[in-house]
Design an enzyme around this catalytic site. Structure first.
Site, PDB file in Angstrom:
ATOM      1  N   GLU B  76       1.553   2.491  39.140  1.00  0.00           N
ATOM      2  CA  GLU B  76       1.453   3.881  38.666  1.00  0.00           C
ATOM      3  C   GLU B  76       0.798   3.990  37.295  1.00  0.00           C
ATOM      4  OE1 GLU B  76       4.057   2.583  40.140  1.00  0.00           O
ATOM      5  OE2 GLU B  76       4.300   3.810  41.940  1.00  0.00           O
ATOM      6  N   HIS B 145      15.391   9.547  44.573  1.00  0.00           N
ATOM      7  CA  HIS B 145      14.245  10.226  45.182  1.00  0.00           C
ATOM      8  C   HIS B 145      14.403  11.743  45.193  1.00  0.00           C
ATOM      9  CE1 HIS B 145      13.208   6.223  46.551  1.00  0.00           C
ATOM     10  NE2 HIS B 145      12.049   6.680  46.968  1.00  0.00           N
TER      11      HIS B 145
END
Ligand SMILES: Cc1ncc(C[n+]2csc(CCOP(=O)(O)OP(=O)(O)O)c2C)c(N)n1
Ligand SMILES: [Mg+2]
Lengths: 337, 343
Positions: B76, B145
């Site tokens: 990322e 999440h």
């Protein structure tokens, strides 16, 4: 401690060097050294504030790398970037004014010592987050490639950054996409007070590059001719064939920053490295070649002193950005084309 | 508009509309941007072969090829930073981060590079980058999440933060964001992807600096954004049956925040309830409340109330997750409480 293989005074040039060019390299190194020595004085007079990371001892890298790059090759640097900025051609006046926090500075006084920026020379700043410049450099390389500009993006970082995840992510991505990025590791053996042996399980940075299929070379970073030669070869390779890495072995003689009591290394160690000071060895080489004598050295020193005096005067006379401009440039004022 | 469409019908005002989902509207926006501007490319994890982890970029690889629809390794920080660098030298990247949860691994790049480079360089450089990511809870994905961190990002000067909650905004915000010279973050709440509706087939760019009134009303102002807009609108409709007439403001953009729209509406209705899927402490709802107090204090007839996510890591079990998130019932209860209180 590994000492560069090179013995002081020995001519190590793998390519012949003209007198004119050799003196240019010397001048470039000396200019950085003298500039920073004056910065230390200015710091103790409180005319420069903030963090000040000196490059003293490492000048052969900036002085050797920059002539091996093209003027449109982008540069991404670190907070220890005075040498990179000066060797790249950011005017000393603008660098000094930046250190003084003046609006005439190369970052309008917004950045200071650690964040020198200059669009004209494609200098995309000193980043003060260790490893944080690498993703940026990879992206600059990607953007250049996608626009078919045949540039090499030079990405400077220290040995400390090699332990960061961003280093590994970026070597992988650059190799995977064959990006035109030249990774330049300035291994001065310390990340603040942490010796490389205390930070890396494998201290060979070139081996890490090899693990990502990036050809790499370890170079004596105290030898300006070796630096230039290696950079030229690596930059050519990058232009044709994707990323390369050079690990420059070097040493910083001064503290990490101005707030460092240097408890982590001995004076003897620092002294031993003085034998490899490029500003001792290179002049000796040039004298042996008949390129340099006392008269010419004095002339160079004088020229540099005049330039530094002028830069200080320029910075002194500079103006402070009005506080009403505080929030300018948080968002762009002009739309890029 | 070139979206996968099931039907095309004419509305009374003669505009042709197409039936589509939020996901399809978003995809249409990306396709349009790719066609409009060769500098635009999409990069992220599984945006190509896989079709996007939420299927937003499905089919784009076949259409535009791997140069412009770039699958990245799991890294990322590297690929978000790569987007920043490419933007710096003239490209117009759209970086997709699978979800806001993983954006934390790129936070350094977003905060220390994207948001600072313009100011720190004295305006010499800018970062015309768009970062899209899915946000939000409600799908039983548990604590790692289910974050709603768009309010965090809205804390950062130098960024713009968009939260499209309607088909028009899903379709229209991206292009405007790409034209913006500065980094723009677009948060797509995961529960919205399957939302279906009619979109004019000539739907195009929308402005990104104002809030929108999604329902007019006189008794109280409900202020929300993103994934809680549908719940808030439903609460308002049900409250109408109780003779409580709510105005619903969709913030749309969390930075810069449209203070005028908030203050104007609350000054008129004299009551406010803020609905936010973020945790209450230090949230965007706290910021909205503060702005109401700063701008409409003497017009208020009752304290500003908030309906936020409970201050727990989001649990997996459905009943617990439901209990943690703002719901139609809890929004309605807060409105009733506000209306009952007469300062
Ligand atoms: C991500 C991050 N962690 C810690 C620091 C604090 N810090 C500043 S410089 C430095 C050492 C970096 O060493 P190296 O990369 O070898 O560069 P050098 O200073 O030797 O040139 C550290 C730990 C930082 N700036 N960024
Ligand atoms: Mg170091």
């Amino acid at each position: 401690m590994s000492i560069p293989a090179q013995a002081p005074g020995q001519v190590a040039a793998t390519s012949p060097v003209s007198k004119e060019h050799a003196l240019e390299l010397l001048r470039s190194m000396l200019r950085i050294r003298r500039f920073e020595e004056r910065c230390v004085e200015l710091y103790s007079e409180a005319r420069i504030r903030g963090f000040l990371h000196l490059y003293i001892g490492e000048e052969a890298i900036a002085a050797g790398v920059m002539p091996a790059l093209q003027s449109d090759d982008p540069i991404v640097s670190t907070y220890r970037e005075h040498g990179h900025a000066l060797a790249r051609g950011i005017p000393m006046n603008a660098v000094m004014a930046e250190m003084f926090g003046k609006v005439q500075g190369c970052s309008h006084g917004r950045g200071g010592s650690m964040h020198l920026f200059d669009a004209a020379t494609r200098f995309y700043g000193g980043s003060a987050i260790v490893g944080g410049g690498l993703p940026l450099a990879v992206g600059v390389g990607l953007g250049e490639l996608m626009q078919q500009r045949h540039t090499v993006t030079a990405s400077f970082f220290g040995d400390g950054a090699v332990a960061e995840g961003e280093f590994h992510e970026c070597l992988n991505l650059a190799a995977l996409w064959k990006l035109p990025v030249l990774f330049l590791c300035e291994n001065n053996r310390y990340a603040m007070g942490t010796a490389i042996e205390r930070a890396l399980a494998n201290v060979d940075v070139t081996a890490k590059a090899a693990a990502y299929n990036i050809a790499a070379e370890a170079v004596d970073g105290m030898d300006v001719l070796a630096v230039e030669d290696a950079t030229r070869r690596a930059a050519d390779a990058v232009r044709n064939d994707g990323p390369r890495l050079i690990e420059f072995h070097t040493y910083r003689y001064r503290a990490h920053s101005m707030y460092d009591p240097e408890l982590y290394r001995s004076k003897e160690e620092v002294e031993r490295w003085r034998d490899y000071d490029p500003l001792v060895t290179f002049p000796a080489q040039l004298r042996a070649l008949g390129y340099l004598d006392d008269v010419s050295l004095t002339a160079i020193e004088h020229e540099i002193a005049v330039e530094i005096d002028a830069a200080i005067a320029y910075a002194d006379a500079g103006t402070l950005e009005p506080v009403s401009d505080l929030t300018r440039f948080v968002y762009s004022e002009t739309r890029p084309a | 508009m070139e979206t996968p469409v099931s039907t095309a019908v004419s509305t009374p005002d003669a505009r042709v509309t197409v039936r589509c989902t939020y996901r399809e509207a978003m995809r249409a926006a990306i396709r349009e941007a790719m066609h409009r501007d060769p500098r635009v490319f999409l990069m992220g994890e599984d945006v190509g072969r896989y079709g996007g982890s939420f299927a937003v970029s499905m089919g784009l690889l076949a259409e535009f090829g791997p140069e412009r629809i770039r699958d990245t390794p799991l890294s990322e920080s590297a690929f978000v930073g790569a987007g920043i660098g490419a933007a710096l030298v003239g490209m117009r990247p759209i970086v997709e981060i699978m979800t806001v949860n993983f954006s934390l691994l790129a936070l350094d790049q977003i905060l220390n590079n994207a948001a600072t480079l313009s100011h720190m360089s004295g305006g010499q450089f800018s970062v015309p980058l768009v970062i899209r990511m899915t946000t939000g809870a409600g799908r039983q994905l548990a604590a790692q999440h289910s974050h709603s961190l768009e309010g965090w990002y809205a804390h950062i000067p130098g960024l713009k933060v968009l939260t499209p909650a309607t088909l028009e905004d899903a379709r229209g915000m991206l292009w405007t964001a790409l034209e913006d010279p500065d980094p723009v973050l677009i948060f797509e709440n995961g529960v919205l992807y399957n939302m279906e509706g009619d979109l004019p087939d000539d739907a195009g760019p929308v402005e990104i600096s104002h809030a929108a009134v999604r329902r007019h009303g006189d008794d109280l102002t409900l202020i929300t954004y993103g994934g809680t807009l549908p719940k808030t609108l439903e609460a308002a409709e049900r409250l109408a049956k109780e003779d409580i007439d709510c105005e619903v403001i969709d913030l749309r953009t969390l930075r810069p925040l449209d203070t005028d729209a908030i203050v104007t509406s609350v000054s008129r209705t004299t009551r406010a309830v803020v609905v936010d899927e973020g945790w209450r402490s230090g949230s965007i709802s706290a910021e909205v409340s503060a702005r109401i107090v700063e701008g409409a204090f003497y017009r208020l007839d009752s304290p500003v109330l908030r309906v936020c996510t409970a201050e727990v890591p989001i649990p997996y079990a459905k009943h617990l997750e439901d209990a943690a998130l703002p719901q139609v019932e809890t929004i309605m209860a807060a409105v009733r409480q506000s209306v009952a209180s007469d300062g």
